[in-house]
Design a protein around this motif. Sequence first.
Motif, PDB file in Angstrom:
ATOM      1  N   MET A   1       0.852  -1.203   0.000  1.00  0.00           N
ATOM      2  CA  MET A   1       0.000   0.000   0.000  1.00  0.00           C
ATOM      3  C   MET A   1       0.884   1.249   0.000  1.00  0.00           C
ATOM      4  N   ALA A   2       0.501   2.250  -0.772  1.00  0.00           N
ATOM      5  CA  ALA A   2       1.249   3.508  -0.798  1.00  0.00           C
ATOM      6  C   ALA A   2       1.205   4.170   0.574  1.00  0.00           C
ATOM      7  N   GLN A   3       2.275   4.884   0.893  1.00  0.00           N
ATOM      8  CA  GLN A   3       2.348   5.548   2.192  1.00  0.00           C
ATOM      9  C   GLN A   3       1.214   6.535   2.359  1.00  0.00           C
ATOM     10  N   SER A   4       0.606   6.537   3.533  1.00  0.00           N
ATOM     11  CA  SER A   4      -0.463   7.483   3.810  1.00  0.00           C
ATOM     12  C   SER A   4       0.095   8.895   3.863  1.00  0.00           C
ATOM     13  N   HIS A   5      -0.783   9.861   3.633  1.00  0.00           N
ATOM     14  CA  HIS A   5      -0.379  11.262   3.764  1.00  0.00           C
ATOM     15  C   HIS A   5      -0.113  11.600   5.231  1.00  0.00           C
ATOM     16  N   LEU A   6      -0.921  11.024   6.122  1.00  0.00           N
ATOM     17  CA  LEU A   6      -0.786  11.322   7.546  1.00  0.00           C
ATOM     18  C   LEU A   6       0.580  10.914   8.078  1.00  0.00           C
ATOM     19  N   PHE A   7       1.126   9.830   7.551  1.00  0.00           N
ATOM     20  CA  PHE A   7       2.411   9.334   8.045  1.00  0.00           C
ATOM     21  C   PHE A   7       3.572   9.653   7.108  1.00  0.00           C
ATOM     22  N   SER A   8       3.382  10.661   6.271  1.00  0.00           N
ATOM     23  CA  SER A   8       4.493  11.164   5.469  1.00  0.00           C
ATOM     24  C   SER A   8       5.216  12.253   6.259  1.00  0.00           C
ATOM     25  N   PRO A   9       6.510  12.443   6.010  1.00  0.00           N
ATOM     26  CA  PRO A   9       7.266  13.473   6.746  1.00  0.00           C
ATOM     27  C   PRO A   9       6.792  14.879   6.374  1.00  0.00           C
ATOM     28  N   LEU A  10       7.048  15.805   7.274  1.00  0.00           N
ATOM     29  CA  LEU A  10       6.766  17.224   7.022  1.00  0.00           C
ATOM     30  C   LEU A  10       8.006  18.025   7.388  1.00  0.00           C
ATOM     31  N   THR A  11       8.444  18.872   6.455  1.00  0.00           N
ATOM     32  CA  THR A  11       9.588  19.747   6.711  1.00  0.00           C
ATOM     33  C   THR A  11       9.114  21.182   6.843  1.00  0.00           C
ATOM     34  N   LEU A  12       9.454  21.802   7.955  1.00  0.00           N
ATOM     35  CA  LEU A  12       9.205  23.227   8.196  1.00  0.00           C
ATOM     36  C   LEU A  12      10.559  23.890   8.376  1.00  0.00           C
ATOM     37  N   ARG A  13      10.862  24.852   7.504  1.00  0.00           N
ATOM     38  CA  ARG A  13      12.203  25.441   7.452  1.00  0.00           C
ATOM     39  C   ARG A  13      13.232  24.317   7.283  1.00  0.00           C
ATOM     40  N   ASN A  14      14.149  24.169   8.243  1.00  0.00           N
ATOM     41  CA  ASN A  14      15.200  23.165   8.095  1.00  0.00           C
ATOM     42  C   ASN A  14      14.957  21.917   8.944  1.00  0.00           C
ATOM     43  N   THR A  15      13.745  21.785   9.495  1.00  0.00           N
ATOM     44  CA  THR A  15      13.459  20.681  10.401  1.00  0.00           C
ATOM     45  C   THR A  15      12.423  19.752   9.785  1.00  0.00           C
ATOM     46  N   GLU A 345      -0.028   1.057   7.444  1.00  0.00           N
ATOM     47  CA  GLU A 345       1.359   1.518   7.469  1.00  0.00           C
ATOM     48  C   GLU A 345       2.219   0.635   8.368  1.00  0.00           C
ATOM     49  N   ARG A 346       3.427   0.367   7.920  1.00  0.00           N
ATOM     50  CA  ARG A 346       4.411  -0.316   8.757  1.00  0.00           C
ATOM     51  C   ARG A 346       5.483   0.706   9.120  1.00  0.00           C
ATOM     52  N   LEU A 347       5.498   1.096  10.367  1.00  0.00           N
ATOM     53  CA  LEU A 347       6.393   2.156  10.812  1.00  0.00           C
ATOM     54  C   LEU A 347       7.711   1.579  11.300  1.00  0.00           C
ATOM     55  N   SER A 348       8.790   2.143  10.833  1.00  0.00           N
ATOM     56  CA  SER A 348      10.107   1.676  11.259  1.00  0.00           C
ATOM     57  C   SER A 348      10.370   1.992  12.723  1.00  0.00           C
ATOM     58  N   TYR A 349       9.607   2.954  13.289  1.00  0.00           N
ATOM     59  CA  TYR A 349       9.838   3.358  14.662  1.00  0.00           C
ATOM     60  C   TYR A 349       8.833   2.752  15.642  1.00  0.00           C
ATOM     61  N   SER A 350       8.098   1.739  15.222  1.00  0.00           N
ATOM     62  CA  SER A 350       7.231   1.031  16.160  1.00  0.00           C
ATOM     63  C   SER A 350       8.097   0.264  17.153  1.00  0.00           C
TER      64      SER A 350
END
Length: 361
Positions: A1-15, A345-350
């Motif tokens: 399954m394609a990655q969900s939008h909710l569990f996609s990364p978000l970048t704000l400025r440099n973070t 989603e299968r999260l690497s940080y579970s």
Amino acid sequence: MAQSHLFSPLTLRNTTFRNRLWVSPMCQYSVDKHDGVATDWHLVHLGSMARGGAGVVMLEATAVVPEGRIAREDLGLWNDNQRDAMVRLVEVIHSHGAGAAVQLAHAGRKASVYRPWEPDRTGTVPEADGGWQTLAPSAIPFDGMSVPREMTIEDIDAVVEAFGLATRRAVEAGFDAVEIHAAHGYLVHQFLSPLSNTRTDSYGGSAENRARLLLRIIAAVRAEIGELPVSVRFSATDYADGGLTPDDVAVFAGWAGVAGADLIDVSTGGLVAGVSIPLSPGYQVPHAELIRRETGLCTAAVGLITDAAQAETIVSSGQADVVLVGREFLRNPHFALQAAAKLGERLSYSPPQYGRAPYEH
């Protein structure tokens, strides 16, 4: 399954944050020594949500000065002892892969109250019992509370400086982002709304004047935080005749973006007691969508968001860039892990330690 939008990364400025499902700031009123210093309660409370997969864990409204506390038991960042206690909080949040943010606040006329679970004691705490004289843009009390003292220009200047100094301590403690609390009827919101601000000087009257304190605070925060993200929480409506409307707040949000804000956290209400609020799942999301469309800024939606599919739709449909969740994380600190499982989603940080008890899809 394609990655969900909710569990996609978000970048704000440099973070970059690992996902878009964040813990909303929630007052714990748990500093029993009344010194503003974080306790073991905060460590376990916040750490459990970071371990539970949240993208960002945001600390509760944290006062920039002692008289800015909602209650005596609030967190503070007006001295270095408070900063030093937060270093461990940030370390624990980071150790579980989440971003750490802090909401900086001043309660204004809604300060110096008893904790909400003390029903036999309500209203303003008297000075004889450890309370204090409250401050506000105008000497107009909140329902059931004492009359605040109208702030002088010197008082306003001191608040701006305090937000800057608290931001400096937040950066020193290792936080990844800072949120300015301009919602829920607290001090900055009191300046923004004509219902609580009847000043006739350069901080009252026109929308530009009423936004002056907020814009000065954003500038002070940006000067200390460098290129880390800054969020502003607004109440999009006062739910009262003559008060703020979503269109008004969209204008304020646009100005906040020009001044240096990266994310607009959209809530509602809190300025006036006894108003009718149309509570329903995601009832504040349309306001986040409006502000996102009108300003082009990233927005966060909050309010009765309790379901994975609901949160996913908010992000995937472009209504908001972030979903902030409060009560559902209190009920289930692993809400993010559960939501990911429901979305396939299968999260690497579970946490592998909990692998024997997987959530069902």
